[in-house]
Design a protein around this motif. Structure first.
Motif, PDB file in Angstrom:
ATOM      1  N   ASP A  21      51.643  27.594  39.791  1.00 49.02           N
ATOM      2  CA  ASP A  21      52.724  27.626  40.780  1.00 49.02           C
ATOM      3  C   ASP A  21      53.674  28.803  40.578  1.00 49.02           C
ATOM      4  N   ARG A  22      53.966  29.147  39.334  1.00 50.98           N
ATOM      5  CA  ARG A  22      54.946  30.213  39.101  1.00 50.98           C
ATOM      6  C   ARG A  22      54.322  31.478  38.509  1.00 50.98           C
ATOM      7  N   HIS A  23      53.026  31.460  38.307  1.00 51.36           N
ATOM      8  CA  HIS A  23      52.300  32.628  37.799  1.00 51.36           C
ATOM      9  C   HIS A  23      51.089  32.807  38.712  1.00 51.36           C
ATOM     10  N   VAL A  24      51.282  33.569  39.791  1.00 50.34           N
ATOM     11  CA  VAL A  24      50.298  33.645  40.872  1.00 50.34           C
ATOM     12  C   VAL A  24      49.506  34.949  40.770  1.00 50.34           C
ATOM     13  N   ILE A  25      48.194  34.811  40.658  1.00 49.66           N
ATOM     14  CA  ILE A  25      47.304  35.977  40.703  1.00 49.66           C
ATOM     15  C   ILE A  25      46.936  36.194  42.167  1.00 49.66           C
ATOM     16  N   THR A  26      47.357  37.311  42.721  1.00 50.03           N
ATOM     17  CA  THR A  26      47.145  37.554  44.153  1.00 50.03           C
ATOM     18  C   THR A  26      45.793  38.182  44.453  1.00 50.03           C
TER      19      THR A  26
END
Length: 232
Positions: A87-92
């Motif tokens: 949720d707070r560490h997003v790999i785009t």
């Protein structure tokens, strides 16, 4: 379709073309009803509420299918940006067509990056970085942690993995663009102390790994540029 119903009251004969048009109009995305005293040919009429319900059902089914596909990919061992995200560490985004070694390095990077960000998010758990880094790099992280004096960070960091370099069986690097524009920092007393020049922005970062038989460990992390890279 109101003009069609009026025409049916005046004349019962319909051309084959008109009937086909009406049947096509009552396709999968259009809900129709055939119960009407003004409809002697029992041709379906448009029902707005049923149409909305049908469209909502299709949207829910599409979302469920997408989630199922992502779960199936993860179960099959296929690495995707979505499977690597929290949720707070997003790999785009991640590079395509990675080989086995590059995939191992990518997963090692994401694990390391998530663990270290959790240290700064929570202000705790610096010891969790030790198994993921060389002794020299861990000392740097520990020093930064002690200097932060209980500071915490809120928000979401978005990471675009640009390249995964496998220079040799024991050396590798990962180049990323970190979008930290959503982050806010607080001191130990809960007062905001965000330094926008240091914390917020888009940062191009190169992370170097070494593998001496104990898995991929981070040996160096270097910030290359500020607000020049792009998160895809």
């Amino acid at each position: 379709m109101g003009h069609l119903a009026a025409a049916l009251r005046g004349r019962l004969r319909r051309s084959l073309t008109g009937l086909l048009v009406l049947l096509l109009a009552c396709g999968p995305l259009v809900a129709c009803s055939s119960e009407s005293d003004d409809n002697p040919l029992n041709i379906p009429t448009y029902d707005p509420e049923a149409a909305a319900s049908a469209e909502a059902s299709e949207s829910a089914a599409a979302a469920e299918a997408s989630a199922s596909a992502a779960a199936s990919a993860e179960a099959a061992g296929i690495v995707t940006a979505e499977s690597l995200s929290t949720d707070r560490h997003v790999i785009t985004s991640i590079p395509e067509d990675l080989d086995e070694q590059q995939t191992e390095v990518l997963e090692a990077f994401v694990n390391y990056d998530e663990v270290t960000w959790n240290i700064w998010f929570t202000g705790t758990g610096v010891e969790n970085a030790e198994p993921l880094t060389t002794a020299e790099e861990y000392q740097i992280i520990e020093n930064n942690y002690e200097a932060s004096s209980g500071q915490t960070i809120e928000g979401t960091v978005r990471i675009s993995v640009t390249e995964v370099f496998a220079m040799s069986p024991t050396e590798a690097q990962v180049l990323v663009c970190d979008d930290q524009s959503d982050l806010t920092s607080y001191d130990a007393a809960g007062q905001e102390n965000t330094d926008p020049d240091y914390l917020r922005g888009r940062f191009e970062i190169l992370v170097t790994f070494t593998n001496e038989g104990y898995g991929w460990l981070v040996s160096e992390e270097a910030r290359l540029s500020t607000n020049e890279c792009t998160v895809q």
